[in-house]
Design an enzyme around this catalytic site. Structure first.
Site, PDB file in Angstrom:
ATOM      1  N   ASP A   1       0.804  -1.143  -0.159  1.00  0.00           N
ATOM      2  CA  ASP A   1       0.140   0.005  -0.015  1.00  0.00           C
ATOM      3  C   ASP A   1       0.868   1.319   0.120  1.00  0.00           C
ATOM      4  OD1 ASP A   1      -2.267  -1.586   0.032  1.00  0.00           O
ATOM      5  OD2 ASP A   1      -2.385  -1.654   2.496  1.00  0.00           O
TER       6      ASP A   1
ATOM      7  N   ASP B   1     -13.763  -4.239  -1.730  1.00  0.00           N
ATOM      8  CA  ASP B   1     -13.519  -3.808  -0.390  1.00  0.00           C
ATOM      9  C   ASP B   1     -14.959  -3.823   0.457  1.00  0.00           C
ATOM     10  OD1 ASP B   1     -10.951  -3.190  -1.038  1.00  0.00           O
ATOM     11  OD2 ASP B   1     -11.319  -1.325  -0.967  1.00  0.00           O
TER      12      ASP B   1
END
Length: 280
Positions: free
Chosen positions: A11, A130
């Protein structure tokens, strides 16, 4: 049985690897290129590179970081964050990535996934889902304009859910909740041409409590394309649970690899000892 894949995730924000809990309170976890080289040397099957604030900040992904990462690694690279157009996908593929991960733009225009798959091939189009367990107090973005489309309206989240466990999806790096059923959404994305689902449990992200096995198994049983489990790994046993009980095709993890709690090699040896087929 096909070998299961172990995938570290980078990330990235402002050119640095970051890690947080439930997508919040991000802290520095190193240089992305150096991390990528380290995982490549360890024998990771693939690498996922996510520019976690690109969509929220309404900017394009950092192509130079992608290019430098691709130059130094030889494993497949999936890149996501801020992808809004076919040109963005082309630029990323030209920069050296093998697959692109799309979330927010898929929600804004679901048929973009079909356009992308037709142009570049389903094999390189990943849809990031998500997902978060629905609670009565959740606030959602206004209804999607495309709910008027009968094909897409099937994904509308029914609230209340009559007591069953239901997951909604989020966009913009977890900042916005959508009134979309995550399981039905994953199936629609497959039907529109996605070649893989990158499934992250927002409830589990960064907690080290293990994957949301119910969510992972439900979506893995719903679609026929590969599912990558993400969110919550804290032990090697969690990897096994996601791949076996969750029926995922690949296990993604960040913290346990970033902070050197376990190596990719240790993870693969553990899984093999438990009868899970992996490439060593």
């Amino acid at each position: 049985m096909l070998a299961k894949r172990i995938i570290p995730c980078l990330d990235v924000r402002d050119g640095r690897v970051v890690k947080g809990v439930n997508f919040q309170n991000l802290t520095d976890a190193g240089d992305p290129v150096e991390n990528a080289k380290f995982y490549d040397e360890q024998g990771a099957d693939e690498l996922v590179f996510l520019d976690v604030t690109a969509s929220h900040e309404k900017r394009k992904i950092i192509l130079d970081v992608v290019a430098r990462t691709a130059d130094d690694v030889f494993m497949p690279l999936t890149v996501g964050g801020g992808i809004k157009s076919l040109d963005d996908i082309r630029d990323l593929l030209n920069a050296g990535c093998d697959k692109v991960s799309i979330n927010t733009t898929a929600v804004v225009n679901p048929y973009f996934i079909r356009e992308a798959a037709e142009r570049f091939g389903s094999q390189c189009i990943v849809v990031a889902v998500d997902a978060k367990r629905v609670r009565p107090d959740m606030n959602y973005e206004p209804d999607e304009t495309w709910f008027d489309d009968p094909f897409l309206n099937e994904t509308r989240l029914k609230i209340p859910s009559n007591g069953g466990t239901v997951w909604a999806i989020s966009t913009h790096g977890g900042r916005k909740m959508r009134q979309i059923n995550a399981v039905k959404w994953a199936k629609k994305m497959e039907e529109l041409g996605a070649g893989e689902i990158l499934l992250t449990s927002m409830d589990k992200d960064g907690t080290k409590d293990g994957y949301d096995i119910n969510l992972t198994r439900t979506i893995s049983e719903t679609v026929t394309i590969p599912v990558v489990a993400s969110g919550g790994v804290g032990t090697l046993e969690h990897l096994r649970e996601g791949l076996v009980e969750g029926k995922a095709d690949a296990a993604l993890a960040a913290s346990i690899f970033h902070y050197r709690e376990y190596s990719v090699q240790e993870a693969k040896e553990y899984l093999r000892s438990k009868g899970v087929p992996v490439r060593i």
